[in-house]
Design an enzyme around this catalytic site. Structure first.
Site, PDB file in Angstrom:
ATOM      1  CD  GLU A   1     -51.831   2.912  50.519  1.00 13.30           C
ATOM      2  OE1 GLU A   1     -50.998   3.632  49.908  1.00 13.30           O
ATOM      3  OE2 GLU A   1     -51.958   3.074  51.830  1.00 13.30           O
TER       4      GLU A   1
ATOM      5  CG  ASN B   1     -55.031  -2.835  53.490  1.00 14.08           C
ATOM      6  OD1 ASN B   1     -55.725  -2.964  54.288  1.00 14.08           O
ATOM      7  ND2 ASN B   1     -53.843  -2.254  53.763  1.00 14.08           N
TER       8      ASN B   1
ATOM      9  CG  HIS C   1     -54.984   5.744  58.295  1.00 12.04           C
ATOM     10  ND1 HIS C   1     -54.258   5.259  59.342  1.00 12.04           N
ATOM     11  CD2 HIS C   1     -54.330   4.867  57.378  1.00 12.04           C
ATOM     12  CE1 HIS C   1     -53.505   4.519  59.058  1.00 12.04           C
ATOM     13  NE2 HIS C   1     -53.479   4.192  57.868  1.00 12.04           N
TER      14      HIS C   1
ATOM     15  CD  GLU D   1     -52.589   0.477  56.890  1.00 10.57           C
ATOM     16  OE1 GLU D   1     -52.350   1.538  56.883  1.00 10.57           O
ATOM     17  OE2 GLU D   1     -52.259  -0.268  55.879  1.00 10.57           O
TER      18      GLU D   1
ATOM     19  CG  ASP E   1     -54.555   6.085  62.698  1.00 12.76           C
ATOM     20  OD1 ASP E   1     -55.437   6.555  61.834  1.00 12.76           O
ATOM     21  OD2 ASP E   1     -53.320   5.809  62.410  1.00 12.76           O
TER      22      ASP E   1
END
Length: 371
Positions: free
Chosen positions: A165, A214, A249, A278, A280
């Site tokens: 990030e 990432n 996300h 990651e 979801d």
């Protein structure tokens, strides 16, 4: 670009497509009504995994669930700097070792997350007494930390999120420089070259590990372009960077599949590996939304179709070579408490570990693309 089958089979990641361990077989016998999600995606040549914690692995029921349904693991928090190094030169490897041992026992590849991040950093890195640390000392501390941690897990972690990030766009609350680099302590003390320094240190510590950048919201066209440029710049300087991780996300109305596809295509042009790291799907309209007051069949059906559409895209394009969800069930999701306690149900198993409509949608997609 995605790996060819020959290239893929030669990497540690291919272990995630292997046979069932004894614990997996036992779980299958216990849960015959819910076939292994990881097994279905293995047949589709897509390792499918999850973020886990040492406490989950110590619980026999949760450990069996993890071993049965997932084929690749990442530590949710246990391998982040603030958890692994409370003081300079001191390390608490027990949690990370527990996950690495479980992964090895069940022949699951393990991703390392994460070495350099502005959040959950080892706070001692940025201070020298009461003053801010000097550039030279921060570089030395970062290099030593990476050497110690990557060296400790060498041979057990096949891929590291080296920098996490570091790029930010369209978020007024977060300051960035003219090139989109977040003005974190790493950036303000060392400068933009902190990324190169981190990747070089990780490559030195474990030349065989795959090294990833990432980030979240990678479908943002400006962020995608910045990531592509970062990869190209690092490669031009001879820096080992093997992959880009897309956090993914997601929520009911974001992101658009077209933007996701465009970002994957853009990163593929650099020739690096891509993982969804990651995943979801929040049932609120937006990832940080708090409007939902109850989990309804309509919301779960909508969520299932969102999972179906995204995984269909990833399997159809074959440019992403692994997918991991961020948690093992709705009871174990970070979204329950972020940005504040709220009603959420973002994963494919409910709070009792029962399969949800999202599970069945994913199984349908996996079967569609099975080899």
């Amino acid at each position: 670009m995605s790996l060819s089958r020959r290239q893929f089979a030669a990497t540690p990641l291919a272990l995630g497509l292997g046979g069932l361990s004894p614990l997996m077989s036992a779980a299958l016998a216990q849960d015959g009504a819910a076939p292994s999600l990881g097994g279905a995606f293995a047949a589709a040549r897509m390792p499918f995994g999850a973020a886990v914690t040492p406490m989950q692995l110590a619980d026999p029921k949760l450990a069996a669930h993890i071993a049965h349904h997932f084929r690749i693991l990442v530590a949710e928090n246990a391998m982040k700097p603030m958890h692994i190094s409370p003081r300079e030169g001191e390390y608490t490897f027990a949690g990370g070792d527990a996950i690495a041992d479980f992964a090895a026992k069940h022949r699951m590849p393990l991703r390392g997350h994460t070495l350099v991040w502005h959040q959950q950093a080892a706070r001692w890195m940025f201070k020298d007494g009461e003053a801010d640390v000097s550039r030279a000392k921060l570089i030395a501390r970062m290099e030593r930390y990476i050497a110690d941690v990557v060296g400790h897990f060498k041979g057990r972690v096949f891929a590291w999120d080296v920098v996490n990030e570091a790029i930010v766009y369209d978020e007024p609350e977060h300051a960035a420089d003219a090139n989109g680099f977040r003005l974190s302590p790493w950036r303000t003390i060392i400068g933009p070259e902190f990324i190169e320094i981190a990747f070089r240190a990780a490559a030195k510590a474990d030349p065989d590990a795959l090294l990833f950048y990432n980030d979240y919201e990678t479908q943002n066209p400006k962020k995608a372009a910045a990531i592509v440029q970062l990869v190209k710049d690092l490669k031009a300087r001879g820096v080992k960077i093997d992959g880009v991780g897309h956090q993914m996300h997601c929520a009911r109305i974001q992101p658009s599949l077209a933007d996701v596809e465009a970002a994957i295509d853009a990163v593929a042009s650099t020739g690096v590996i891509q993982h969804v790291t990651e995943l979801d799907f929040a049932i609120n309209d937006r990832v940080q939304g708090t409007a939902v007051t109850a989990v309804t069949p309509e919301l779960l059906a909508d969520q299932a179709e969102r999972y179906r559409s995204l995984m269909d895209l990833l399997l159809r394009k074959r440019m992403v070579s692994a997918t991991l969800v961020w948690g093992i069930s709705d009871a174990h999701s970070w979204l329950n408490g972020w940005p504040k306690p709220r009603v959420e149900a973002p994963l494919m198993f409910d709070r009792q570990l029962a399969p949800k409509p999202a599970y069945h949608a994913l199984m349908d997609v996996a079967r569609k693309y099975s080899a």
